[in-house]
Design an enzyme around this catalytic site. Structure first.
Site, PDB file in Angstrom:
ATOM      1  N   CYS A 298       0.815  -1.129   0.087  1.00  0.00           N
ATOM      2  CA  CYS A 298      -0.087  -0.055   0.038  1.00  0.00           C
ATOM      3  C   CYS A 298       0.646   1.097  -0.108  1.00  0.00           C
ATOM      4  CB  CYS A 298      -0.931   0.098   1.314  1.00  0.00           C
ATOM      5  SG  CYS A 298      -2.158  -1.468   1.154  1.00  0.00           S
TER       6      CYS A 298
HETATM    7  C1  UGA Z   1      -1.183   0.215   5.734  1.00  0.00           C
HETATM    8  C2  UGA Z   1      -2.383   1.187   6.474  1.00  0.00           C
HETATM    9  O1  UGA Z   1      -1.585   1.139   8.010  1.00  0.00           O
HETATM   10  C3  UGA Z   1      -3.555   0.436   6.446  1.00  0.00           C
HETATM   11  O2  UGA Z   1      -4.508   1.598   7.399  1.00  0.00           O
HETATM   12  C4  UGA Z   1      -4.264   0.676   5.056  1.00  0.00           C
HETATM   13  O3  UGA Z   1      -5.429   0.107   5.121  1.00  0.00           O
HETATM   14  C5  UGA Z   1      -3.449  -0.207   4.402  1.00  0.00           C
HETATM   15  O4  UGA Z   1      -2.070   0.134   4.136  1.00  0.00           O
HETATM   16  C6  UGA Z   1      -3.890  -0.298   2.817  1.00  0.00           C
HETATM   17  O5  UGA Z   1      -3.950   0.918   2.139  1.00  0.00           O
HETATM   18  O6  UGA Z   1      -4.536  -1.043   2.407  1.00  0.00           O
HETATM   19  P1  UGA Z   1      -0.165  -2.237   5.952  1.00  0.00           P
HETATM   20  O7  UGA Z   1       0.348  -1.870   4.527  1.00  0.00           O
HETATM   21  O8  UGA Z   1      -0.769  -3.380   6.341  1.00  0.00           O
HETATM   22  O9  UGA Z   1      -1.603  -1.177   6.133  1.00  0.00           O
HETATM   23  O10 UGA Z   1       0.686  -1.934   6.917  1.00  0.00           O
HETATM   24  P2  UGA Z   1       1.200  -0.938   8.022  1.00  0.00           P
HETATM   25  O11 UGA Z   1       1.143  -1.451   9.374  1.00  0.00           O
HETATM   26  O12 UGA Z   1       0.744   0.585   7.901  1.00  0.00           O
HETATM   27  O13 UGA Z   1       2.979  -0.764   7.984  1.00  0.00           O
HETATM   28  C7  UGA Z   1       3.494  -0.447   6.657  1.00  0.00           C
HETATM   29  C8  UGA Z   1       4.714  -0.252   6.700  1.00  0.00           C
HETATM   30  O14 UGA Z   1       5.461   0.657   7.585  1.00  0.00           O
HETATM   31  C9  UGA Z   1       5.493  -1.718   7.198  1.00  0.00           C
HETATM   32  O15 UGA Z   1       6.728  -1.819   6.538  1.00  0.00           O
HETATM   33  C10 UGA Z   1       5.810  -1.185   8.770  1.00  0.00           C
HETATM   34  O16 UGA Z   1       6.917  -1.951   9.214  1.00  0.00           O
HETATM   35  C11 UGA Z   1       6.272   0.111   8.450  1.00  0.00           C
HETATM   36  N1  UGA Z   1       6.421   1.160   9.662  1.00  0.00           N
HETATM   37  C12 UGA Z   1       4.725   1.413  10.183  1.00  0.00           C
HETATM   38  C13 UGA Z   1       7.463   1.745  10.283  1.00  0.00           C
HETATM   39  O17 UGA Z   1       8.306   1.429   9.786  1.00  0.00           O
HETATM   40  N2  UGA Z   1       6.923   2.618  11.355  1.00  0.00           N
HETATM   41  C14 UGA Z   1       5.979   2.907  11.988  1.00  0.00           C
HETATM   42  O18 UGA Z   1       5.778   3.527  12.872  1.00  0.00           O
HETATM   43  C15 UGA Z   1       4.721   2.127  11.438  1.00  0.00           C
END
Ligand code: UGA
Length: 430
Positions: free
Chosen positions: A264
């Site tokens: 995403c």
């Molecule tokens: C993300 C959004 O959080 C969801 O709300 C959205 O619905 C989804 O994309 C989408 O568009 O379908 P997701 O891709 O499952 O969800 O994952 P996240 O938990 O958001 O993490 C994304 C990335 O950012 C991961 O690699 C995670 O490790 C990283 N991240 C996240 C960080 O490096 N630091 C943070 O503080 C949070």
């Protein structure tokens, strides 16, 4: 009991299948369809084609209760439903712009299969750039001459907790063509107790992108600040603790590390950059969000080089191959550039992930996949923790000291406590 809706879900990927199971568990009657025959067969047998916590049990229950069925023909999906959700993927083209091909094909196939005079509501749940429902989906339904309502209902599901998010959303955005469409969708979501915002179609599409752009920007900003903290010799966590006392700053999504991955954030931010640029506005801040994210993983490798010098012939354990913990999704996983760079520098990489080994092996086949954390760490000169799997957060200094030749550890997701890493040359970004 609340009104039971008949819902067709077109596209049984992570979003479609999770949505289907959630609606079924709320008592609605759901018909699923996917163009992929194997996927239909797997879902019919109660096997989600990907790992998502709780989904298999939910799917099996929905099938058993006969609230969810999978059909082989779009005609049957359309005929049996009053509301049709389009949940197909919107991948990136090589230039970063959004590929509307799958959405166009799905909408066309719905329009072709619609042979009666029943009014149905077609809902775009796929992540699409503002204006797409109006420019791609609406004209196809109009051309077919069918009586339709149209809506956009973006999803905010986080992989790894998608079912939970679908069952207990914290907000519902309904982009609609009329108050009547809003009433139909409010009734569908009646069991969800959360704010519902009704907008026009384009605004709903924009909310999705704005949310992901903001979250991705927060992660890149956290990474930038953490990189600066490294230079200042201060602990990022302490700085964030102080920063978060400001009620205007929410500390969530400010965890620094090796960068964001997944299906995403990278794709959606790239699509915004491409479409903004094409429309005459170059979103430079979002370009920087992506550029920083592309480079961030290299800091983890630099820590290893600082401790070990040349990496030629060094054995490095790479823990976590999925883009984050609790998923088998390797799309845009930072483990990919990390592994490639380590290999390019002559290192031998031993990779382990509780769920994502199969997918990862196709992306970087040179990585030696092993069956446990212990096996990965055994005899290793260095270790990079790339995904925040709960199983990894239980690792202790004793594990690293006991198993590794050189206990050099880079925590790329901030899941271990540095204070407990006695005897380990431990690094994290910031
Ligand atoms: C993300 C959004 O959080 C969801 O709300 C959205 O619905 C989804 O994309 C989408 O568009 O379908 P997701 O891709 O499952 O969800 O994952 P996240 O938990 O958001 O993490 C994304 C990335 O950012 C991961 O690699 C995670 O490790 C990283 N991240 C996240 C960080 O490096 N630091 C943070 O503080 C949070």
């Amino acid at each position: 009991m609340a009104t039971v809706a008949t819902v067709a879900i077109v596209g049984l990927g992570p979003v479609g299948l999770t949505t289907a199971v959630a609606f079924a568990s709320q008592g609605h009657r759901v018909i699923g369809f996917d163009i992929d025959e194997n996927r239909r067969a797997e879902v019919t047998q109660g096997k989600p084609p990907f790992y998502e916590k709780g989904l298999e049990a939910g799917l099996k229950k929905a099938l058993r209760q006969k609230r969810l069925s999978v059909v082989d023909r779009m005609d049957d999906a359309v005929r049996g439903s009053g509301i049709i959700f389009l949940c197909v993927g919107t991948p990136s083209k090589p230039d970063g712009s959004m590929d509307v091909g799958p959405l166009h094909d799905a909408a066309k196939s719905v329009a072709t299969a619609w042979r009666d005079e029943k009014t149905r509501t077609v809902v775009v749940k796929s992540t699409v750039l503002p204006g797409t429902a109006e420019s791609v989906v609406r004209p196809l339904l109009q051309a077919a001459g069918v009586p339709f309502r149209i809506a956009v209902n973006p999803e905010f599901l986080r992989e790894g907790r998608a079912l939970e998010d679908a069952l207990r959303p914290d907000r519902i955005i309904l982009g609609v063509d009329s108050p009547g469409t809003a009433r139909i969708l409010r009734a569908l979501y009646r069991s969800s107790r959360c704010p519902v915002l009704v907008t026009d179609l384009r605004t709903a599409e924009s909310v999705k992108y704005a949310t992901n752009a903001l979250l991705a920007a927060k992660v890149s900003l956290a990474n930038e600040l953490a990189n600066l903290c490294d230079g200042f010799g201060v602990d990022y966590d302490e700085v964030l603790r102080g920063v978060a006392l400001d009620p205007r700053i929410n500390p969530q999504f400010l965890v620094p590390g090796v960068g964001f991955g997944g299906s995403c954030f990278p794709k959606d931010v790239r699509a915004l950059v491409a479409s903004g640029t094409a429309n005459g506005y170059r979103p430079e801040l979002l370009e920087a969000v992506l550029a920083l994210n592309e480079r961030q993983f290299a800091r983890a490798i630099a820590f290893l080089e600082k401790e070990l010098g040349d990496l030629v012939g060094r054995r490095i354990a790479l823990l976590g191959l999925a883009f984050k913990g609790n998923t088998d999704d390797v799309r845009e996983s930072r483990a990919v550039p990390i592994a490639r760079e380590l290999i390019a520098k002559g290192a031998i990489v031993a990779g382990y992930d509780p769920a994502a080994m199969k997918g990862f092996s196709k992306l970087v086949p040179e990585v030696h996949l092993v069956n446990s954390v212990e096996e990965a760490l055994k005899g290793a000169d260095g270790c990079i923790l790339q995904a925040d799997w709960p199983a990894f957060s239980g690792l202790t200094a004793k594990d690293f000291r006991g198993l590794m030749t050189n206990p050099v550890v880079v925590d790329g997701r901030r899941i271990l406590d540095p204070k407990k890493m006695r005897g380990v040359r431990f690094h994290r970004i910031g």
